[in-house]
Design a protein around this motif. Sequence first.
Motif, PDB file in Angstrom:
ATOM      1  N   ASP A   1       0.422  -1.119   0.015  1.00 41.77           N
ATOM      2  CA  ASP A   1       0.658  -0.452   0.313  1.00 41.77           C
ATOM      3  C   ASP A   1       1.290   1.681  -0.123  1.00 41.77           C
ATOM      4  O   ASP A   1       1.496   1.403   1.226  1.00 41.77           O
ATOM      5  CB  ASP A   1      -0.851  -0.247   0.809  1.00 41.77           C
ATOM      6  N   TYR A   2       0.317   2.352  -0.690  1.00 39.02           N
ATOM      7  CA  TYR A   2       1.303   3.226  -1.210  1.00 39.02           C
ATOM      8  C   TYR A   2       2.387   3.145  -1.551  1.00 39.02           C
ATOM      9  O   TYR A   2       3.370   4.455  -1.884  1.00 39.02           O
ATOM     10  CB  TYR A   2       1.739   3.919   0.799  1.00 39.02           C
ATOM     11  N   SER A   3       2.456   2.278  -2.732  1.00 42.25           N
ATOM     12  CA  SER A   3       3.810   1.947  -3.098  1.00 42.25           C
ATOM     13  C   SER A   3       3.206   2.864  -4.581  1.00 42.25           C
ATOM     14  O   SER A   3       4.485   3.242  -5.588  1.00 42.25           O
ATOM     15  CB  SER A   3       4.104   0.566  -3.877  1.00 42.25           C
ATOM     16  N   GLY A   4       1.989   3.107  -4.981  1.00 47.73           N
ATOM     17  CA  GLY A   4       2.259   4.120  -6.462  1.00 47.73           C
ATOM     18  C   GLY A   4       0.605   3.247  -7.041  1.00 47.73           C
ATOM     19  O   GLY A   4       0.895   3.903  -8.462  1.00 47.73           O
ATOM     20  N   LYS A   5       0.694   2.821  -6.833  1.00 52.29           N
ATOM     21  CA  LYS A   5      -0.279   2.076  -7.619  1.00 52.29           C
ATOM     22  C   LYS A   5      -1.762   1.883  -8.096  1.00 52.29           C
ATOM     23  O   LYS A   5      -1.522   2.399  -9.199  1.00 52.29           O
ATOM     24  CB  LYS A   5      -0.648   0.077  -7.434  1.00 52.29           C
ATOM     25  N   SER A   6      -2.148   3.054  -7.454  1.00 53.37           N
ATOM     26  CA  SER A   6      -3.564   3.450  -8.053  1.00 53.37           C
ATOM     27  C   SER A   6      -2.693   4.596  -8.783  1.00 53.37           C
ATOM     28  O   SER A   6      -3.456   4.727 -10.025  1.00 53.37           O
ATOM     29  CB  SER A   6      -3.859   3.696  -6.833  1.00 53.37           C
ATOM     30  N   VAL A   7      -1.964   4.945  -8.489  1.00 51.59           N
ATOM     31  CA  VAL A   7      -1.112   6.937  -9.551  1.00 51.59           C
ATOM     32  C   VAL A   7      -1.068   5.994 -10.602  1.00 51.59           C
ATOM     33  O   VAL A   7      -1.607   6.582 -11.609  1.00 51.59           O
ATOM     34  CB  VAL A   7      -0.526   7.378  -8.176  1.00 51.59           C
ATOM     35  N   GLN A   8      -0.757   4.753 -10.780  1.00 51.79           N
ATOM     36  CA  GLN A   8       0.578   5.138 -12.284  1.00 51.79           C
ATOM     37  C   GLN A   8      -0.588   3.874 -12.824  1.00 51.79           C
ATOM     38  O   GLN A   8      -0.618   4.026 -14.019  1.00 51.79           O
ATOM     39  CB  GLN A   8       1.469   3.958 -11.665  1.00 51.79           C
TER      40      GLN A   8
ATOM     41  N   GLU B   1      10.815   4.151  -5.178  1.00 55.28           N
ATOM     42  CA  GLU B   1      10.975   6.317  -5.004  1.00 55.28           C
ATOM     43  C   GLU B   1      11.607   7.006  -5.991  1.00 55.28           C
ATOM     44  O   GLU B   1      11.348   8.397  -5.523  1.00 55.28           O
ATOM     45  CB  GLU B   1      12.121   5.566  -4.298  1.00 55.28           C
ATOM     46  N   ARG B   2      11.252   6.519  -7.200  1.00 57.67           N
ATOM     47  CA  ARG B   2      11.625   8.007  -8.160  1.00 57.67           C
ATOM     48  C   ARG B   2      10.297   8.238  -8.407  1.00 57.67           C
ATOM     49  O   ARG B   2       9.342   7.995  -7.903  1.00 57.67           O
ATOM     50  CB  ARG B   2      11.977   6.938 -10.026  1.00 57.67           C
ATOM     51  N   SER B   3      10.268   9.571  -9.278  1.00 61.67           N
ATOM     52  CA  SER B   3       9.001  10.166  -9.326  1.00 61.67           C
ATOM     53  C   SER B   3       8.008   9.867 -10.365  1.00 61.67           C
ATOM     54  O   SER B   3       7.801   8.775 -11.250  1.00 61.67           O
ATOM     55  CB  SER B   3       9.149  11.574  -9.664  1.00 61.67           C
TER      56      SER B   3
HETATM   57  P1  ADP Z   1      -1.606   1.999  -3.966  1.00 60.42           P
HETATM   58  O1  ADP Z   1      -2.480   2.368  -5.341  1.00 60.42           O
HETATM   59  O2  ADP Z   1       0.083   1.570  -4.271  1.00 60.42           O
HETATM   60  O3  ADP Z   1      -2.079   2.262  -2.555  1.00 60.42           O
HETATM   61  P2  ADP Z   1      -1.141   5.498  -4.519  1.00 60.42           P
HETATM   62  O4  ADP Z   1      -1.360   5.400  -6.210  1.00 60.42           O
HETATM   63  O5  ADP Z   1      -2.642   5.854  -3.782  1.00 60.42           O
HETATM   64  O6  ADP Z   1      -0.973   3.979  -4.158  1.00 60.42           O
HETATM   65  O7  ADP Z   1      -0.024   6.152  -4.098  1.00 60.42           O
HETATM   66  C1  ADP Z   1      -0.203   6.773  -2.762  1.00 60.42           C
HETATM   67  C2  ADP Z   1       0.325   8.529  -2.299  1.00 60.42           C
HETATM   68  O8  ADP Z   1       1.728   8.423  -2.961  1.00 60.42           O
HETATM   69  C3  ADP Z   1      -0.363   9.031  -2.751  1.00 60.42           C
HETATM   70  O9  ADP Z   1      -0.494  10.067  -2.346  1.00 60.42           O
HETATM   71  C4  ADP Z   1       0.322   9.180  -3.755  1.00 60.42           C
HETATM   72  O10 ADP Z   1       0.585  10.545  -4.584  1.00 60.42           O
HETATM   73  C5  ADP Z   1       1.799   9.121  -3.435  1.00 60.42           C
HETATM   74  N1  ADP Z   1       2.911   8.786  -4.381  1.00 60.42           N
HETATM   75  C6  ADP Z   1       2.713   7.656  -5.416  1.00 60.42           C
HETATM   76  N2  ADP Z   1       4.112   7.381  -6.264  1.00 60.42           N
HETATM   77  C7  ADP Z   1       4.682   8.447  -5.855  1.00 60.42           C
HETATM   78  C8  ADP Z   1       6.177   8.634  -6.276  1.00 60.42           C
HETATM   79  N3  ADP Z   1       6.645   7.866  -7.151  1.00 60.42           N
HETATM   80  N4  ADP Z   1       6.302   9.493  -4.588  1.00 60.42           N
HETATM   81  C9  ADP Z   1       5.988  10.512  -4.561  1.00 60.42           C
HETATM   82  N5  ADP Z   1       4.710  10.080  -4.237  1.00 60.42           N
HETATM   83  C10 ADP Z   1       3.816   8.808  -4.904  1.00 60.42           C
END
Ligand code: ADP
Length: 217
Positions: free
Chosen positions: A19-26, A195-197
């Motif tokens: 969780d919070y690795s960025g899956k949903s955003v990506q 950790e990358r942008s």
């Molecule tokens: P997941 O779906 O894996 O739980 P999210 O995509 O919801 O994670 O991202 C969790 C939080 O981390 C969000 O606030 C998002 O903006 C932030 N985030 C995602 N990817 C990155 C990144 N590469 N660098 C910094 N912050 C990020």
Amino acid sequence: MAQNNPVYSGKFVTFEGIDYSGKSVQSKILYQKLVDHQIDTLLLRDPGATAISERIRDILLDKKNHEMSVWTELLLYEAARAQMVQEAIIPALTAGKVVICDRFYDSTTAYQGYGRQLDLATVSRANLLGACGVTPDLTYIIDLDVNTAIKRRQELNEKADRLEAESPEFQNRVRDGYLSIAKKESHRIFLLKGERSIEKLSQEIYNIFNNRFKLVE
Ligand code: ADP
């Protein structure tokens, strides 16, 4: 698990990681890029995506359900997935769409297999049932240090759900589980440094997708 889905003309892509690795955003960024290129694409999340699966998701993530047995947890994830596969994924893949799913059975291997320490062979058999034999064509695992993930959650000031509230030791077992999974299936899985942008990661994800499927001119 079976390799590929030869009967389907569509492509099945999954995003994995703690969780919070960025899956949903990506997954949303990839979805938008493909839609912008007129590629018929469906974005789903597991557990969820259908009315029945969303109801099962609520049970799974509800912190009030602290008495839930790990076997019930495993089977509820599989039940939610089976409904999504039958109702949403198979029809879309049959119609030639790209299906992007935020989590799939690698999550069950990582969380219930490595995190909860259930027998991996049993989890694998359960995964076959839950996925109804459907296998991702391409999987991204976004690897992130657990402390960085916890910091991201704190910055967002979000309440942890039932699984997110597990100890850092549990989250580290899940992360290590993902690293083991990636090693075992290197033809399907790309391991990305989380950790990358957001921008750098999304570019890499898009390049990998294009190299693999060549759908974009
Ligand atoms: P997941 O779906 O894996 O739980 P999210 O995509 O919801 O994670 O991202 C969790 C939080 O981390 C969000 O606030 C998002 O903006 C932030 N985030 C995602 N990817 C990155 C990144 N590469 N660098 C910094 N912050 C990020």
